[in-house]
Scaffold this active site. Structure first.
Site, PDB file in Angstrom:
ATOM      1  N   GLY A  96       0.824  -1.192   0.000  1.00 12.92           N
ATOM      2  CA  GLY A  96       0.000   0.000   0.000  1.00 12.92           C
ATOM      3  C   GLY A  96       0.863   1.248   0.000  1.00 12.92           C
ATOM      4  O   GLY A  96       2.074   1.194   0.209  1.00 12.92           O
ATOM      5  N   CYS A  97       0.212   2.387  -0.229  1.00 12.65           N
ATOM      6  CA  CYS A  97       0.963   3.640  -0.346  1.00 12.65           C
ATOM      7  C   CYS A  97       1.561   4.081   0.991  1.00 12.65           C
ATOM      8  O   CYS A  97       2.757   4.378   1.076  1.00 12.65           O
ATOM      9  CB  CYS A  97       0.072   4.720  -0.931  1.00 12.65           C
ATOM     10  SG  CYS A  97      -1.555   4.837  -0.165  1.00 12.65           S
ATOM     11  N   TYR A  98       0.741   4.106   2.042  1.00 16.10           N
ATOM     12  CA  TYR A  98       1.278   4.472   3.358  1.00 16.10           C
ATOM     13  C   TYR A  98       2.401   3.515   3.780  1.00 16.10           C
ATOM     14  O   TYR A  98       3.473   3.963   4.209  1.00 16.10           O
ATOM     15  CB  TYR A  98       0.174   4.467   4.416  1.00 16.10           C
ATOM     16  CG  TYR A  98      -0.781   5.634   4.362  1.00 16.10           C
ATOM     17  CD1 TYR A  98      -0.324   6.946   4.490  1.00 16.10           C
ATOM     18  CD2 TYR A  98      -2.146   5.426   4.206  1.00 16.10           C
ATOM     19  CE1 TYR A  98      -1.210   8.013   4.466  1.00 16.10           C
ATOM     20  CE2 TYR A  98      -3.040   6.492   4.170  1.00 16.10           C
ATOM     21  CZ  TYR A  98      -2.571   7.785   4.299  1.00 16.10           C
ATOM     22  OH  TYR A  98      -3.447   8.837   4.276  1.00 16.10           O
TER      23      TYR A  98
END
Length: 259
Positions: A96-98
């Site tokens: 995921g991005c985070y």
């Protein structure tokens, strides 16, 4: 040979395709994976193969996993971390991005055992593109472009993959708090990570561990100590910039990470 025009998934296309990228609603890449041929590589940008336990997937994504047999055949891959190991797998889960902004600075530090793993605090701020194309509908009665909001406090889905991955490299249970925020910019993430180090670990030691770990990775840049960062520094690039900053407490530091 003319390539097939794909407007919807049809398993007959798999005979003619080497690599499939999926950016679909959660669960759909799992269904596609059940039809893969030996020559196919599936690279999933969603969450379908990020978690190594089907029970965790059910807990965090509120749906049963549709391809449990393929979980063991998949790899969770940050390229700078998994390196050559990724070549052994035909199903690749993109983080995921985070977690990308969080795991890149933390993995080397927990692996080298130079930070305490019982009280890590993570404050992340994201552009609204990360919330998906439905964000405008969700916030239609609010001023999305001139406000900041916290969400998913303590229970954001990305907690699961952050915890799973850090535990893999620390070999111990990690305790952390993660709070994401939606900001009035389109793209980019800034993660502010608060860590406490073990005795006699200096700011330079932290920076040097990171710099040595990523010395051959062209997209990771470890900045000078106490460098302030902006998402503008990395916009429209593959780069991740990381800065180690001191605080008034000599055993506590702040790591800034931007993508």
């Amino acid at each position: 040979k003319k390539l097939p025009k794909i407007v919807k998934f049809n398993k007959k296309y798999l005979n003619e395709i080497d690599i499939i990228f999926t950016a679909l609603p959660n669960g759909q890449a799992q269904e596609i994976s059940n039809h893969l041929k030996a020559n196919n590589v599936l690279i999933d940008l969603a969450a379908d193969f990020r978690l190594k336990k089907a029970s965790d997937y059910l807990k965090w994504y509120k749906q049963k996993h549709k391809s449990i047999k393929n979980i063991k055949k998949s790899i969770y891959s940050l390229p700078e971390i998994s390196k050559q190991e990724v070549k052994k797998f035909n199903i690749i889960a993109c983080p995921g991005c985070y977690p990308t902004s969080i795991l890149l600075p933390l993995i080397p530090l927990v692996q080298k055992k130079i930070i305490k793993i019982k009280n890590i605090s993570i404050d992340s701020k994201s552009g609204y593109s990360g919330a998906g194309r439905g964000v405008h509908e969700k916030y239609k009665n609010q001023n999305l472009y001139e406000s900041i909001s916290a969400y998913g406090v303590g229970f954001h889905r990305h907690n699961s993959e952050i915890e799973q991955t850090l535990k893999k490299y620390s070999k111990k249970k990690i305790e952390f708090n993660f709070t994401p925020h939606l900001t009035p910019m389109f793209r980019g993430i800034l993660s502010t990570i608060y860590i406490e180090v073990k005795k006699n670990v200096s700011q330079n030691k932290i920076k040097n561990v990171l710099a040595d770990y990523y010395k051959n990775d062209i997209f990771i840049k470890i900045l000078k100590n106490d460098s302030l960062v902006s998402t503008n520094d990395v916009i429209n690039t593959n780069r991740c910039h990381i800065s180690v900053c001191k605080t008034k407490n000599r055993n506590k530091f702040v790591i800034l990470s931007i993508i």
